[in-house]
Design a protein around this motif. Structure first.
Motif, PDB file in Angstrom:
ATOM      1  N   ASN A 189       0.579  -1.351  -0.390  1.00 31.62           N
ATOM      2  CA  ASN A 189       0.076  -0.071   0.075  1.00 31.62           C
ATOM      3  C   ASN A 189       0.577   1.122   0.410  1.00 31.62           C
ATOM      4  O   ASN A 189       0.342   2.150  -0.089  1.00 31.62           O
ATOM      5  N   HIS A 190       2.286   1.284   0.713  1.00 34.55           N
ATOM      6  CA  HIS A 190       2.809   2.248   0.196  1.00 34.55           C
ATOM      7  C   HIS A 190       3.920   2.042  -0.422  1.00 34.55           C
ATOM      8  O   HIS A 190       5.237   2.791  -0.637  1.00 34.55           O
ATOM      9  N   GLY A 191       4.145   0.400  -1.894  1.00 32.48           N
ATOM     10  CA  GLY A 191       5.040   0.741  -2.302  1.00 32.48           C
ATOM     11  C   GLY A 191       6.121  -0.391  -2.078  1.00 32.48           C
ATOM     12  O   GLY A 191       5.633  -0.852  -0.742  1.00 32.48           O
ATOM     13  N   SER A 192       6.077  -1.362  -3.402  1.00 30.34           N
ATOM     14  CA  SER A 192       7.617  -2.535  -1.852  1.00 30.34           C
ATOM     15  C   SER A 192       8.787  -2.049  -2.552  1.00 30.34           C
ATOM     16  O   SER A 192       9.030  -1.505  -4.402  1.00 30.34           O
TER      17      SER A 192
ATOM     18  N   GLN B 246      -7.783   6.520   0.177  1.00 24.89           N
ATOM     19  CA  GLN B 246      -8.768   6.569   1.407  1.00 24.89           C
ATOM     20  C   GLN B 246      -8.170   5.055   1.637  1.00 24.89           C
ATOM     21  O   GLN B 246      -7.837   4.079   1.965  1.00 24.89           O
ATOM     22  N   GLY B 247      -7.811   5.278   3.745  1.00 28.66           N
ATOM     23  CA  GLY B 247      -7.700   4.084   4.254  1.00 28.66           C
ATOM     24  C   GLY B 247      -6.519   4.400   4.706  1.00 28.66           C
ATOM     25  O   GLY B 247      -5.750   3.233   5.136  1.00 28.66           O
ATOM     26  N   LEU B 248      -5.261   5.497   4.148  1.00 29.87           N
ATOM     27  CA  LEU B 248      -3.679   5.064   4.764  1.00 29.87           C
ATOM     28  C   LEU B 248      -4.244   5.719   5.793  1.00 29.87           C
ATOM     29  O   LEU B 248      -4.374   6.666   5.785  1.00 29.87           O
ATOM     30  N   PRO B 249      -2.698   4.907   6.247  1.00 32.98           N
ATOM     31  CA  PRO B 249      -2.198   5.993   7.488  1.00 32.98           C
ATOM     32  C   PRO B 249      -2.288   7.255   7.653  1.00 32.98           C
ATOM     33  O   PRO B 249      -1.035   7.827   6.437  1.00 32.98           O
ATOM     34  N   ALA B 250      -2.171   7.930   8.509  1.00 33.04           N
ATOM     35  CA  ALA B 250      -1.696   9.708   8.476  1.00 33.04           C
ATOM     36  C   ALA B 250       0.165   9.623   8.373  1.00 33.04           C
ATOM     37  O   ALA B 250       0.713  10.721   8.607  1.00 33.04           O
ATOM     38  N   ILE B 251       1.026   8.247   9.048  1.00 32.75           N
ATOM     39  CA  ILE B 251       1.947   8.913   9.654  1.00 32.75           C
ATOM     40  C   ILE B 251       2.534   7.100   9.725  1.00 32.75           C
ATOM     41  O   ILE B 251       1.540   6.541   9.621  1.00 32.75           O
TER      42      ILE B 251
ATOM     43  N   HIS C 150      -2.505   3.034  12.090  1.00 32.03           N
ATOM     44  CA  HIS C 150      -3.302   3.074  11.353  1.00 32.03           C
ATOM     45  C   HIS C 150      -3.747   4.107  10.534  1.00 32.03           C
ATOM     46  O   HIS C 150      -3.792   5.163  10.516  1.00 32.03           O
ATOM     47  N   GLY C 151      -5.061   3.578   9.620  1.00 27.74           N
ATOM     48  CA  GLY C 151      -5.563   4.471   8.593  1.00 27.74           C
ATOM     49  C   GLY C 151      -6.469   3.937   9.145  1.00 27.74           C
ATOM     50  O   GLY C 151      -7.516   3.909  10.643  1.00 27.74           O
ATOM     51  N   ALA C 152      -7.712   5.294   8.604  1.00 29.28           N
ATOM     52  CA  ALA C 152      -9.329   5.583   9.113  1.00 29.28           C
ATOM     53  C   ALA C 152     -10.388   4.133   8.841  1.00 29.28           C
ATOM     54  O   ALA C 152      -9.736   3.887   7.535  1.00 29.28           O
ATOM     55  N   GLU C 153     -10.716   3.914  10.121  1.00 28.93           N
ATOM     56  CA  GLU C 153     -11.593   1.967   9.932  1.00 28.93           C
ATOM     57  C   GLU C 153     -12.845   2.339   8.238  1.00 28.93           C
ATOM     58  O   GLU C 153     -12.757   1.597   7.240  1.00 28.93           O
ATOM     59  N   ARG C 154     -13.329   3.342   8.116  1.00 27.90           N
ATOM     60  CA  ARG C 154     -13.585   3.945   7.264  1.00 27.90           C
ATOM     61  C   ARG C 154     -14.257   5.400   6.447  1.00 27.90           C
ATOM     62  O   ARG C 154     -13.766   6.571   7.110  1.00 27.90           O
TER      63      ARG C 154
ATOM     64  N   TYR D  15     -12.486  -0.549   6.417  1.00 26.33           N
ATOM     65  CA  TYR D  15     -10.478  -0.555   5.028  1.00 26.33           C
ATOM     66  C   TYR D  15      -9.834  -1.538   6.481  1.00 26.33           C
ATOM     67  O   TYR D  15      -9.970  -1.332   7.511  1.00 26.33           O
ATOM     68  N   TYR D  16     -10.001  -2.926   6.681  1.00 28.17           N
ATOM     69  CA  TYR D  16      -8.758  -3.650   7.318  1.00 28.17           C
ATOM     70  C   TYR D  16      -7.042  -3.638   6.362  1.00 28.17           C
ATOM     71  O   TYR D  16      -7.190  -4.304   5.075  1.00 28.17           O
ATOM     72  N   SER D  17      -6.474  -4.014   7.127  1.00 29.62           N
ATOM     73  CA  SER D  17      -5.818  -5.017   6.420  1.00 29.62           C
ATOM     74  C   SER D  17      -4.494  -6.024   7.272  1.00 29.62           C
ATOM     75  O   SER D  17      -4.517  -6.003   8.758  1.00 29.62           O
ATOM     76  N   TRP D  18      -4.346  -7.200   6.808  1.00 36.32           N
ATOM     77  CA  TRP D  18      -2.778  -7.653   7.803  1.00 36.32           C
ATOM     78  C   TRP D  18      -1.763  -8.573   7.107  1.00 36.32           C
ATOM     79  O   TRP D  18      -1.709  -8.271   5.578  1.00 36.32           O
ATOM     80  N   SER D  19      -0.682  -8.407   7.843  1.00 41.96           N
ATOM     81  CA  SER D  19       1.032  -8.809   6.412  1.00 41.96           C
ATOM     82  C   SER D  19       1.403  -9.637   7.492  1.00 41.96           C
ATOM     83  O   SER D  19       1.408  -9.523   8.661  1.00 41.96           O
ATOM     84  N   GLY D  20       2.343 -10.517   7.000  1.00 42.60           N
ATOM     85  CA  GLY D  20       3.354 -10.829   7.591  1.00 42.60           C
ATOM     86  C   GLY D  20       5.212 -10.034   7.626  1.00 42.60           C
ATOM     87  O   GLY D  20       5.345  -9.916   7.031  1.00 42.60           O
ATOM     88  N   THR D  21       5.790 -11.600   8.491  1.00 43.57           N
ATOM     89  CA  THR D  21       7.014 -10.919   8.117  1.00 43.57           C
ATOM     90  C   THR D  21       7.823 -12.379   7.787  1.00 43.57           C
ATOM     91  O   THR D  21       7.019 -13.249   8.664  1.00 43.57           O
ATOM     92  N   LEU D  22       9.372 -11.798   7.630  1.00 40.92           N
ATOM     93  CA  LEU D  22      10.094 -13.365   7.385  1.00 40.92           C
ATOM     94  C   LEU D  22      10.364 -13.516   8.621  1.00 40.92           C
ATOM     95  O   LEU D  22      11.263 -12.741  10.181  1.00 40.92           O
TER      96      LEU D  22
END
Length: 289
Positions: free
Chosen positions: A110-113, A178-183, A187-191, A197-204
């Motif tokens: 959501n902020h690039g790779s 829409q939904g992006l965190p300000a910092i 977290h971003g706005a939920e609605r 808007y929701y998200s989850w992810s992992g790390t190695l």
């Protein structure tokens, strides 16, 4: 006891780069789709271009959302996008919010790779390296499309790469914030516009089980290209780059592809990535979505 994940609106599982629905008996979202349907969910897997930019893929998704709405009689859909699929979901929700109940980003850039940034730097625009890379990526996409029986959708490997870089997603975000965190890392706005808007992810996080997985080994090698999210990425997407809306968690012990499949062989109890989708469907149901 059978859990009830019968959401109010249908769920669409949206694939990312090089994604597909089915090749022979293999389905990319097989475990997820089966688990959701067993829990009572109404689930669809739209077909998008295997390689293209976020807006083209988003437009394709919008057309298929309309077909699902017509076919089911539902007024809205819940979108769950894996990887680049999350950006297509965000695009669709921004342009047709009245027909989207929720957007969930799973391992979405959501902020690039930073991996895309490294690949972009390694390729010289308009010269041989880029042409060779484009040909290879196009051949892979063509091969997957042939095997999957995917419709003849347009494909553009360079456009896909550019769309996944930090700069490319930054431009995308300026139009669809829409939904992006300000910092950073927040977290971003939920609605936004009545879309959740929701998200989850992992790390190695290496352990003896993961060392036996060749896909994990590839993700580990790719993780060396990260600087901002060094040590905090899944091999393709940085932990904090994945944040969108309500961040359920961004440090599950999953590499980029493990966030949509059950690993072969033994696994740690309580860490089944497919169960996260069922739990989320229950969450959407509780929110009357």
């Amino acid at each position: 006891m059978q859990r009830n994940a019968t959401t109010r609106y249908p769920i669409l599982l949206v694939h990312g780069l090089f994604g597909f629905d089915r090749i022979g008996r293999f389905e990319l979202f097989h475990d997820v789709k089966q688990a959701l349907r067993e829990a009572g969910g109404q689930v669809f897997v739209p077909q998008l271009s295997a390689t293209h930019d976020n807006e083209v893929r988003g437009q394709q998704l919008m057309l298929q959302i309309e077909r699902v709405l017509q076919g089911t009689g539902a007024g809205k859909v819940n979108l769950i996008g894996h990887s680049q699929g999350a950006l297509a979901c965000r695009y669709a929700a921004a342009l047709m919010p009245k027909n989207v109940a929720s957007v969930t980003s799973v391992s979405g850039p959501n902020h690039g790779s930073e991996l895309a940034d490294a690949l972009r730097r390694a390729l010289i625009p308009g010269r041989l390296p880029e042409q060779v890379a484009e040909q290879i990526a196009t051949r892979i996409a063509d091969f997957l499309s042939l095997l999957s029986g995917q419709p003849a959708l347009p494909r553009n490997a360079v456009a896909a790469l550019n769309a996944l870089t930090t700069a490319g997603v930054g431009e995308f975000n300026s139009k669809y914030p829409q939904g992006l965190p300000a910092i950073w890392g927040g977290h971003g706005a939920e609605r936004v516009n009545d879309v959740r808007y929701y998200s989850w992810s992992g790390t190695l996080q290496d352990d003896w089980l993961q060392t036996l997985d060749p896909v994990h080994a590839v993700c580990r090698a790719m993780s060396e290209h990260f600087v901002v999210d060094a040590g905090q990425n899944d091999g393709f997407v940085g932990r904090y780059s994945s944040h969108l809306g309500t961040v359920i968690r961004s440090d599950y012990p999953f590499d980029h592809l493990a966030s949509l499949r059950r690993p072969d062989g033994p696994r740690k109890p309580g860490l089944d990535p497919v169960e996260l989708y069922v739990e989320h469907a229950i969450r959407l149901k509780a929110a009357q979505l």
